[in-house]
Design a protein around this motif. Structure first.
Motif, short mmCIF file in Angstrom:
data_model
loop_
_atom_site.label_atom_id
_atom_site.label_comp_id
_atom_site.label_asym_id
_atom_site.label_seq_id
_atom_site.Cartn_x
_atom_site.Cartn_y
_atom_site.Cartn_z
N THR A 1 0.81 -1.22 0.00
CA THR A 1 0.00 0.00 0.00
C THR A 1 0.84 1.27 0.00
O THR A 1 0.34 2.33 -0.37
CB THR A 1 -0.92 0.03 1.23
N SER B 1 1.73 2.87 2.59
CA SER B 1 1.36 3.73 3.71
C SER B 1 2.30 3.51 4.89
O SER B 1 2.88 2.44 5.06
CB SER B 1 -0.08 3.45 4.14
N GLN C 1 2.88 2.81 8.66
CA GLN C 1 2.09 2.07 9.63
C GLN C 1 2.82 1.97 10.97
O GLN C 1 4.03 1.70 11.01
CB GLN C 1 1.81 0.65 9.12
N GLU D 1 -5.63 0.65 9.51
CA GLU D 1 -6.47 0.42 8.33
C GLU D 1 -6.75 -1.05 8.11
O GLU D 1 -7.85 -1.45 7.68
CB GLU D 1 -5.82 1.04 7.07
N ALA E 1 -5.28 0.53 -0.81
CA ALA E 1 -4.57 1.73 -1.24
C ALA E 1 -3.95 1.49 -2.61
O ALA E 1 -3.56 0.37 -2.95
CB ALA E 1 -3.49 2.09 -0.22
N ALA F 1 5.81 8.22 1.75
CA ALA F 1 4.77 7.50 2.49
C ALA F 1 3.87 8.46 3.26
O ALA F 1 2.65 8.26 3.35
CB ALA F 1 5.40 6.49 3.44
N ARG G 1 0.78 9.87 1.43
CA ARG G 1 -0.30 8.99 0.96
C ARG G 1 -1.51 9.08 1.89
O ARG G 1 -1.40 9.30 3.10
CB ARG G 1 0.21 7.55 0.84
N GLU G 2 -2.67 8.86 1.29
CA GLU G 2 -3.95 9.05 1.97
C GLU G 2 -4.07 8.23 3.25
O GLU G 2 -4.49 8.74 4.29
CB GLU G 2 -5.08 8.67 1.00
N GLN G 3 -3.70 6.95 3.19
CA GLN G 3 -3.83 6.10 4.37
C GLN G 3 -2.93 6.59 5.50
O GLN G 3 -3.29 6.50 6.68
CB GLN G 3 -3.49 4.64 4.03
N SER G 4 -1.76 7.11 5.17
CA SER G 4 -0.85 7.60 6.21
C SER G 4 -1.42 8.82 6.91
O SER G 4 -1.21 9.02 8.12
CB SER G 4 0.51 7.95 5.60
#
Length: 714
Positions: A106, A108, A110, A174, A197, A210, A213-216
């Motif tokens: 992804t 992201s 984490q 997520e 993602a 990273a 990015r949206e998820q981060s």
């Protein structure tokens, strides 16, 4: 020092930890973080390796003699992320348990626990019947939703929701969230599509990318300036100002050609999304410097609260281009500017009531109907369909009315409504619904100029059809024109409509928020049970469900206690307040809620005599969080607010549901609708709590407690 300014970010975990430390240390942390953001290479900042940390990129930084911060400081790139702050030993213990990295699929960033012992699958005793795995997802699908490689085997062996919950801290946010929704019954492919993602050519050592990015961005935020940093540290628990869930962020930034509808249960962040959307519209979607966004809601107190919260995320220039006003006030101001010749009156106005008394004197003996029937017919049939003569009344639809009428009976009844209109006209009055229709007529004629390019509507479920037709006329149809958020489960005023019938087409532009970030799962279940089995609409002719609505936070179930009398109940409430204070709660984080203003006044007096400082929430003023004291509010006033601890008092038979609200009508259909509204109001009040819910009654308890009570008593 590098010529390029380093990337400095802060995590939600850091803010959460910061919020729990003593205020004396908070000031030191604030000074350190400000210095750190401006120059992470400063000679006064000493990075120390943590030899036994799980993550080689973790460093310890000294705050003072007792406190340490944990920083992610990768070897590659000028990236520094504040992850945690705590007392020395506790900070090091936290660092030993956690790891932070870039997911190879992804992309992201984490952060999660890395305890290898807990990762060992628990083997069920041989005597137990073998259960199939909870998930049938392939490894590739698990990776797409963010499950780390070294967690795949454990996730694939999970057999129950309880096992999954034990893995929560060992999974990225997520990944756990997606798995939890699938376990709750959501369609796996829909969840994968929503949570997967999209990242290509991921470099697991590129932390700077990273972070973009949206998820981060739901867990990490790159701090741009000292003002933004100070705002975050002054109110660290108000993470909604900066951190948005990807599903929320996509709605905020969604460019579409037409209206958007956003549904979501209590605590899913609908109003947060609406506020960020208003700011985004100002920045990206207005056609000229003098154009504005209208942000409207149904009640004055909600508009006040929204305006106060917008000040926390918008610049002064942006605020000047967002007009926040509740809809009745907007209609009144607009018509006054158009030299409207009538005075607008609302239910309960003495002049309006005098008109009703005169009209009801004209009611026929046959059919023999109670006064309540005429009021209900006026509200449910005459006003929504704008019936002005007998011929129109003959044609009017009466869907949802419990008493059928023949043509002859309608002819006989019309004399009452005709007389009411005559009485209103003679006094120069217009009821608010008719005034709203008149405002819509003026807009439709093209004679009135409005400065708006977009409208944001909050709590749309409480608007009536007249209002929604007006909203369609406030801005010309086009890109990003109307943004509507609402939830039929929280409808506390009995107004129904379908968006399509009001000229607002949302097909293909509707989304639903599913994760409750405010309450615990135990509180959510209790609140949802109050509405169990009731059909709830989706604002556009369909039905909405709570089957895909969950909270990821767990806590204790609501406490329900009954007493012989109110004085005993007050003693218990005061005792709970003192107990919460001893646990570290501030009085401003506690709200005592009752059904009526008279009850609120009685609990305010009772708590004051028992030594509790109290602040009664005003309908017209936002809650000043700088003032200390237990908050008191009616169930209507608390809507739109949240508190750590909510105490619902006098949940008695005859009060919840309010007997007057149910028994004022003799129509069984109206009574059922009244009870549903009361259930929704109780549901709303319960879901204002972030941590604990206390429910008390004296005498006979409410029938609403019968279903949840067996699961909730403590």
């Amino acid at each position: 020092m590098s010529e390029m300014r380093p990337t400095v970010a802060i995590s939600t975990d850091f803010l959460q930890a910061y919020a729990t430390i003593p205020k004396a240390q908070q000031k030191k942390v604030m000074n350190f973080v400000t210095k750190f953001r401006n120059d992470p290479f400063s000679s006064g900042i000493n990075y120390e390796r943590i030899n036994d940390a799980r993550d080689a990129n973790f460093r310890s930084v000294r705050i003072d003699q007792d406190y340490r911060g944990i920083v992610l400081s990768p070897e590659k790139g000028d990236v520094y992320v504040l992850l945690w702050v705590d007392k020395h030993d506790d900070a090091y213990a936290w660092a030993r348990r956690h790891t932070c990295g870039v997911h190879p699929e992804t992309g992201s960033l984490q952060l999660f626990e890395a305890d290898s012992e807990v990762l060992t699958p628990e083997r069920a005793p041989a005597v137990e019947v073998a259960q199939p795995p909870l998930f049938s997802l392939r490894e590739r699908e698990l990776l797409r939703i963010g499950v780390p490689h070294d967690r795949l085997a454990r996730v694939k062996e999970v057999k129950t929701e309880e096992e999954l919950e034990r893995l929560e801290t060992l999974l990225p946010k997520e990944a756990f969230e997606a798995l939890y929704l699938i376990a709750a019954g959501s369609d796996p492919q829909e969840i994968i599509q929503e949570y997967a993602a999209k990242a290509e050519a991921v470099d697991t050592e590129d932390f700077a990318t990273a972070l973009t990015r949206e998820q981060s961005q739901r867990s990490f935020h790159v701090v741009e300036n000292d003002q933004e940093l100070e705002a975050m540290l002054v109110a660290p628990l108000e993470k909604w100002r900066v951190f948005l869930h990807p599903s929320q962020r996509r709605l905020v930034h969604w460019r579409v050609n037409g209206p958007i509808r956003v549904l979501g249960g209590a605590g899913t962040g609908k109003t947060v999304v609406a506020m960020h959307r208003a700011r985004w519209l100002v920045r990206h979607a207005l056609s000229a410097p003098d154009r504005k966004v209208l942000f409207t809601t149904f009640t004055a107190n909600l508009a006040t609260d929204i305006a106060e919260n917008l000040r926390k995320i918008c610049s002064l220039e942006e605020l000047e281009r967002i007009e926040v006003v509740h809809i009745d006030a907007w209609v009144s101001r607009f018509l006054k500017r158009q030299n409207y010749p009538h005075q607008i009156v609302y239910d309960g106005n003495p002049q309006y009531e005098a008109c009703w008394r005169a009209a009801l004197d004209a009611r026929p003996a046959d059919p023999p109907l109670p006064e309540s029937f005429y009021r209900e017919e006026w509200d449910r049939v005459i006003l929504p369909q704008r019936v002005t003569d007998r011929a129109q009344y003959f044609r009017a639809k009466r869907v949802g009315r419990g008493v059928p009428l023949t043509r002859a009976q309608r002819a006989a009844l019309w004399s009452v409504f005709e007389e009411l209109r005559i009485q209103l006209h003679q006094r120069g009055l217009k009821c608010s619904e008719d005034a709203t229709q008149d405002a819509a007529d003026l807009l439709a004629s093209g004679k009135a100029y409005l400065p708006y390019d977009a409208v944001v509507v909050d709590e749309a479920q409480d608007m009536g059809p007249q209002v929604m037709r007006l909203i369609r006329l406030l801005v010309p149809p086009g890109a990003n024109d109307i943004f509507i958020v609402g939830d039929g489960h929280q409808r506390i005023y009995r107004r129904r409509y379908t968006l399509r019938a009001c000229g607002i087409e949302v097909r293909g532009r509707s989304r639903k928020l599913k994760i409750n970030y405010r309450t615990t799962e135990e509180t959510r279940r209790f609140a949802v049970a109050v509405l169990e089995g009731e059909p709830i609409d989706d604002l556009d002719g369909g039905e909405d469900s709570t089957s895909d609505y969950r909270s990821l936070v767990h806590g204790v179930p609501p406490t329900v206690r009954g007493f012989a009398g109110q004085e005993e109940e007050l003693d218990w409430l005061a005792e709970q307040v003192r107990g919460l204070q001893q646990e570290g709660a501030e009085l401003k984080d506690i709200c005592v809620v009752a059904r009526t203003n008279a009850l609120v006044e009685s609990y305010e007096r009772g708590l004051r005599t028992r030594g509790s400082g109290c602040i009664r929430l005003s309908r017209k003023l936002a809650d000043n969080r700088a003032q200390e004291g237990v908050r008191l509010a009616t169930m209507h006033r608390i809507k739109g607010l949240e508190f750590r601890h909510v105490m619902l008092a006098a949940v008695n038979e005859g009060v919840i549901p309010l007997r007057q609200a149910i028994e004022s009508s003799e129509d069984p259909t109206e009574r059922r609708a009244g009870e549903l509204t009361e259930r929704a109001l109780f549901h709303v009040a319960v879901t204002r709590a972030m941590s604990r819910v206390f429910i008390s009654y004296f005498g006979q308890g409410s029938a609403f407690l019968v279903g949840p009570r067996s699961r909730s008593l403590s």
